[in-house]
Design an enzyme around this catalytic site. Structure first.
Site, PDB file in Angstrom:
ATOM      1  N   ASP A   1       0.861  -1.184   0.000  1.00 12.15           N
ATOM      2  CA  ASP A   1       0.000   0.000   0.000  1.00 12.15           C
ATOM      3  C   ASP A   1       0.900   1.237   0.000  1.00 12.15           C
ATOM      4  OD1 ASP A   1      -3.179   0.606   1.236  1.00 12.15           O
ATOM      5  OD2 ASP A   1      -1.714   2.215   1.058  1.00 12.15           O
TER       6      ASP A   1
ATOM      7  N   ASP B   1      -3.668   2.324  -5.315  1.00 10.82           N
ATOM      8  CA  ASP B   1      -2.364   2.324  -4.617  1.00 10.82           C
ATOM      9  C   ASP B   1      -2.117   1.054  -3.805  1.00 10.82           C
ATOM     10  OD1 ASP B   1      -3.801   2.649  -2.204  1.00 10.82           O
ATOM     11  OD2 ASP B   1      -2.211   3.935  -1.397  1.00 10.82           O
ATOM     12  N   GLU B   2      -2.856  -0.006  -4.107  1.00  7.20           N
ATOM     13  CA  GLU B   2      -2.604  -1.218  -3.325  1.00  7.20           C
ATOM     14  C   GLU B   2      -2.741  -2.480  -4.157  1.00  7.20           C
ATOM     15  OE1 GLU B   2      -5.642  -2.471  -0.493  1.00  7.20           O
ATOM     16  OE2 GLU B   2      -6.823  -0.719  -1.081  1.00  7.20           O
TER      17      GLU B   2
HETATM   18  P1  TTP Z   1      -5.236   4.962   1.076  1.00  7.09           P
HETATM   19  O1  TTP Z   1      -4.202   3.911   0.810  1.00  7.09           O
HETATM   20  O2  TTP Z   1      -6.360   4.610   1.961  1.00  7.09           O
HETATM   21  O3  TTP Z   1      -4.558   6.259   1.681  1.00  7.09           O
HETATM   22  P2  TTP Z   1      -3.165   6.916   1.394  1.00  7.09           P
HETATM   23  O4  TTP Z   1      -2.344   6.107   0.437  1.00  7.09           O
HETATM   24  O5  TTP Z   1      -3.382   8.323   1.004  1.00  7.09           O
HETATM   25  O6  TTP Z   1      -2.475   6.924   2.827  1.00  7.09           O
HETATM   26  P3  TTP Z   1      -1.846   5.718   3.652  1.00  7.09           P
HETATM   27  O7  TTP Z   1      -0.409   6.076   3.830  1.00  7.09           O
HETATM   28  O8  TTP Z   1      -2.607   5.695   4.921  1.00  7.09           O
HETATM   29  O9  TTP Z   1      -2.025   4.481   2.829  1.00  7.09           O
HETATM   30  O10 TTP Z   1      -5.834   5.461  -0.299  1.00  7.09           O
HETATM   31  C1  TTP Z   1      -5.070   5.576  -1.472  1.00  7.09           C
HETATM   32  C2  TTP Z   1      -5.482   6.772  -2.294  1.00  7.09           C
HETATM   33  O11 TTP Z   1      -6.859   6.706  -2.597  1.00  7.09           O
HETATM   34  C3  TTP Z   1      -5.287   8.091  -1.555  1.00  7.09           C
HETATM   35  O12 TTP Z   1      -3.992   8.653  -1.735  1.00  7.09           O
HETATM   36  C4  TTP Z   1      -6.371   8.947  -2.128  1.00  7.09           C
HETATM   37  C5  TTP Z   1      -7.469   8.003  -2.541  1.00  7.09           C
HETATM   38  N1  TTP Z   1      -8.554   8.046  -1.547  1.00  7.09           N
HETATM   39  C6  TTP Z   1      -9.641   8.899  -1.785  1.00  7.09           C
HETATM   40  O13 TTP Z   1      -9.697   9.567  -2.826  1.00  7.09           O
HETATM   41  N2  TTP Z   1     -10.632   8.965  -0.846  1.00  7.09           N
HETATM   42  C7  TTP Z   1     -10.611   8.241   0.320  1.00  7.09           C
HETATM   43  O14 TTP Z   1     -11.509   8.332   1.154  1.00  7.09           O
HETATM   44  C8  TTP Z   1      -9.484   7.366   0.551  1.00  7.09           C
HETATM   45  C9  TTP Z   1      -9.399   6.552   1.821  1.00  7.09           C
HETATM   46  C10 TTP Z   1      -8.496   7.307  -0.399  1.00  7.09           C
HETATM   47 MG    MG Z   2      -2.115   4.064   0.697  1.00  3.05          MG
END
Ligand code: TTP
Ligand code: MG
Length: 351
Positions: free
Chosen positions: A8, A106-107
């Site tokens: 992730d 992103d995962e």
């Molecule tokens: P996430 O992996 O949940 O968040 P992140 O990568 O920003 O942070 P973390 O380090 O905690 O993993 O989500 C990935 C991307 O998806 C994030 O950069 C933006 C998008 N996203 C949204 O647009 N809305 C949301 O509510 C979430 C949770 C994510």
């Molecule tokens: Mg993330």
């Protein structure tokens, strides 16, 4: 035994923005709707870790984020760019694991050793080894994945390794950002027991509240069927649908005319196409396509279709070369333009 990884990206959208604009380095960044001085509607897509220190997080109303952190830098975001970065990251991942499930922008989940459905004995880790060594080796591979993503994309990610998808996902979230957490089959119970129930994917705020009412705060107190399901989750990875064609292309860092670089790149693209072909269920191809884009975006494709299905990859390479050579001189490139991109594709795949 299965070893599953979950990758992730850290603060993904915000991290990409921070990477691409030097003046943003070290600043608190929020990607999402326009805050319009605190009056804006819409929500936060993501915030980088600096902005999270102010309490800003994903899905929060942008007006609230603005109140919490007026000095944060608010950006609209560029989804196309994030998708491109994501594609490149998945490509890196595929170099290390033949079984990758893209679970979001992103995962991704990936298998490090397994006998996945439909793919007999995909073993990336060389047997025979003790379980201990296999987990150690899985960790090493995860480290390599992280290193390559950092080197090539200048982005950090967090990886979790576990005996199943659910535990791998919990593990990737366990230490963020830039984490690498290994939860072995043996260690799974100890790892899970004392985690807050909210850490389990699928337990959202509502379910959490219901359990809290009953005094259930940590995973070990969950109803035993649920606990067992987490511990012994055996959800298979969902691998992308079989492709009708397989294509690889490369945009050069700088437009080029170097025949060495061009030919090397085409060779590499043939190898990558071959790798993807090998793990697909397809056995033969009948058409080979070469794509060329010049610096001014003029794009040409040249193809060759065989009468009989082919499977030998020497043919791919030699045919690509044959199609490309005229581009190195007047025949296909009379103005001696620079090249922006080259691509290779195989089509009419059959099992
Ligand atoms: P996430 O992996 O949940 O968040 P992140 O990568 O920003 O942070 P973390 O380090 O905690 O993993 O989500 C990935 C991307 O998806 C994030 O950069 C933006 C998008 N996203 C949204 O647009 N809305 C949301 O509510 C979430 C949770 C994510
Ligand atoms: Mg993330």
């Amino acid at each position: 035994m299965r070893i599953v990884g979950h990758l992730d990206m850290d603060a993904f959208f915000a991290a990409v923005e921070e990477r691409d604009r030097e003046w943003l380095h070290g600043k608190p960044i929020v990607v999402g709707a326009d805050p319009k001085g605190g009056e804006g509607r819409g929500v936060v897509s993501t915030a980088n870790y600096k902005a999270r220190e102010y309490g800003v997080h994903s899905a929060m109303p942008i007006s609230k984020a603005f109140k919490l952190c007026p000095r944060c830098i608010f950006l609209a975001g560029n989804f196309k760019k994030y998708t491109e970065v994501s594609d490149r990251i998945m490509k890196i991942l595929r170099k290390f694991s033949q079984v990758v499930e893209t679970a979001g922008v992103d995962e991704a989940y990936f298998i490090l050793t397994s006998d996945v459905q439909g793919l007999s004995e995909v073993r990336l880790l060389k047997p025979p080894k003790s379980d201990f060594e296999l987990w150690k080796e899985a960790k090493k591979i995860a480290k390599k994945i992280k290193d390559e993503i950092l080197e090539k994309e200048k982005l950090t990610c967090s990886i979790g390794i576990g005996p199943n998808k659910l535990i791998a996902k919990i593990a990737s979230d366990f230490k963020k950002p830039d984490g690498l957490t290994v939860v072995t089959g043996e260690g799974a119970e100890n790892f899970l027991k004392f985690l807050p129930i909210r850490k389990v994917p699928g337990i959202g705020p509502k379910t959490e509240a219901k359990f809290l009412e009953k005094g259930i705060k940590i995973v070990k107190d969950l109803p035993s069927d649920l606990y067992e399901r987490i511990l012994h989750d055996d959800t298979p990875l969902v691998i992308e649908r079989e492709a009708k064609s397989i294509g690889e292309e490369e945009t050069f860092e700088n437009d080029t005319r170097s025949s060495v670089l061009l030919l090397e790149t085409l060779g590499e693209l043939c190898r990558e196409a071959r790798q993807r072909f090998d793990i697909s269920k397809q056995k033969t191809f009948r058409t080979i396509v070469l794509k060329v884009r010049f610096h001014d975006f003029e794009t040409k494709t040249r193809s060759r279709t065989f009468q009989k299905p082919a499977s030998d990859f020497k043919i791919l390479k030699s045919e690509v070369l044959r199609l490309f050579l005229p581009f190195l001189d007047r025949r296909e490139n009379p103005k001696n333009k620079l090249f922006r991109l080259v691509g290779v594709r195989i089509e009419k795949l059959e099992q």
